[in-house]
Write an enzyme that holds these catalytic residues in place. Structure first.
Site, mmCIF file in Angstrom:
data_model
loop_
_atom_site.group_PDB
_atom_site.id
_atom_site.type_symbol
_atom_site.label_atom_id
_atom_site.label_comp_id
_atom_site.label_asym_id
_atom_site.label_seq_id
_atom_site.Cartn_x
_atom_site.Cartn_y
_atom_site.Cartn_z
ATOM 1 N N SER A 145 0.831 -1.196 0.000
ATOM 2 C CA SER A 145 0.000 0.000 0.000
ATOM 3 C C SER A 145 0.876 1.259 0.000
ATOM 4 O O SER A 145 1.694 1.448 -0.904
ATOM 5 C CB SER A 145 -0.958 -0.047 1.191
ATOM 6 O OG SER A 145 -1.985 0.895 1.057
ATOM 7 N N GLU A 240 -9.661 -3.006 -6.648
ATOM 8 C CA GLU A 240 -9.015 -1.917 -5.915
ATOM 9 C C GLU A 240 -9.169 -0.568 -6.602
ATOM 10 O O GLU A 240 -8.947 -0.446 -7.816
ATOM 11 C CB GLU A 240 -7.514 -2.182 -5.791
ATOM 12 C CG GLU A 240 -7.138 -3.445 -5.059
ATOM 13 C CD GLU A 240 -5.682 -3.434 -4.670
ATOM 14 O OE1 GLU A 240 -5.218 -2.408 -4.127
ATOM 15 O OE2 GLU A 240 -4.994 -4.434 -4.912
ATOM 16 N N HIS A 270 -7.630 -5.032 -1.787
ATOM 17 C CA HIS A 270 -6.386 -4.356 -1.468
ATOM 18 C C HIS A 270 -5.531 -5.222 -0.533
ATOM 19 O O HIS A 270 -6.010 -5.735 0.473
ATOM 20 C CB HIS A 270 -6.721 -3.026 -0.796
ATOM 21 C CG HIS A 270 -5.567 -2.128 -0.547
ATOM 22 N ND1 HIS A 270 -4.834 -1.545 -1.551
ATOM 23 C CD2 HIS A 270 -5.011 -1.681 0.615
ATOM 24 C CE1 HIS A 270 -3.899 -0.782 -1.042
ATOM 25 N NE2 HIS A 270 -3.975 -0.853 0.273
#
Length: 300
Positions: A145, A240, A270
């Site tokens: 991320s 996502e 995600h």
């Protein structure tokens, strides 16, 4: 292929209760810690608190003998949440599958420390590894991320500082665009079980603190020149909002003559790799990431 597993996971995530209103940063941090703490860290690793580049860090090693190399890991959390512990399920799986030790860095977070403080911390950590005598061709940057974004921006900062590149970069669902102009921000709205466009704008505002997102260190998927970068692995799921962050960075890498693998898995959320041992695609993605890391480290 575990289509049923993916469908069940998606349904479970979408059944989760949503907050009644906007969260405070403390509530968001507690929520991420609770979510990531629900995953079981696999056995067979040893965790040792340490420091690197003036910041706290955690050394993660396989108990059964380490192989040469170092993974410098950057945790996720929208640049404002998270810690080495929240990412431990990811770091541990990568360490176990490669046999290569990792150092997971506790970089400073927004809003207390906005852009580009986190990048500076990651660069200082990499510089410390080099100053300690590590060969850059034995070091891999990895992250999930926001931490995936930091693997790229730390490389940009290292290149601008005249430092050698690490041997490779591996990312899980990287956040690479603070302009939020990827098409998937719109097309995956309501499909992504974690993020909304408004939520991304909120965390982006915390991170940038009024600074311009239209610059390479804030939005490398849109503005970065990746010339001279090491090979890159970009793993991402189709459910996502951040899907096109990885898609566009892969295109920029191709344009710069950089080896790049864009590894897209259908119908997963995600950082789906966190569901290792319960989602077949998560384990398979980790195996591919481990092969990528090992090939590049052990080749040198």
């Amino acid at each position: 292929m575990s289509r049923k597993q993916r469908q069940e996971l998606d349904a479970e995530l979408k059944r989760a209760p949503q907050p009644a209103g906007p969260l405070t940063i403390d509530e968001a941090r507690a929520g991420l810690a609770a979510l990531m703490g629900s995953f079981t860290v696999p056995p067979g690793i040893r965790r040792t608190p340490t420091t690197l580049g003036g910041r706290p860090a955690v050394l993660v090693e396989p108990e059964s003998g380490a192989k040469p190399g170092t993974i410098l890991y950057f945790h996720g959390g929208s640049f404002s949440q998270g810690s080495p512990e929240t990412a431990m399920v990811l770091t541990a799986n990568l360490v176990l599958r490669t046999g290569i030790p990792a150092i997971s860095l506790d970089y400073r977070l927004a809003p207390e420390h906005p852009f580009p403080t986190g990048i500076a911390d990651c660069l200082a950590a990499y510089r410390a590894l080099l100053d300690n005598g590590l060969d850059p061709e034995s070091v891999v940057f990895a992250g999930d991320s926001a931490g995936g974004g930091l693997t790229v921006t730390t490389c940009l900062a290292a290149r601008d500082a005249g430092l050698p590149m690490p041997v490779a970069i591996a990312t899980f669902s990287a956040g690479l665009d603070q302009t939020r102009t990827g098409a998937s921000i719109g097309t995956k709205q309501g499909i992504d079980p974690f993020f909304t466009a408004d939520g991304l704008r909120w965390t982006g505002d915390l991170y940038l603190a009024g600074q311009d997102p239209s610059q390479p260190l804030a939005s490398p998927a849109v503005f970065a020149d990746l010339t001279g970068f090491p090979p890159i692995l970009l793993q991402v799921g189709t459910n996502e909002l951040l899907l096109d962050d990885s898609v566009r960075l892969a295109e920029r890498a191709r344009e710069a003559g950089v080896d790049v693998i864009l590894d897209i898995t259908a119908d997963v959320p995600h950082v789906f790799q966190a569901w290792a041992d319960t989602l077949d695609e998560a384990d398979q993605a980790f195996d591919r990431a481990a092969l990528f890391v090992s090939q590049h480290v052990h080749a040198n």
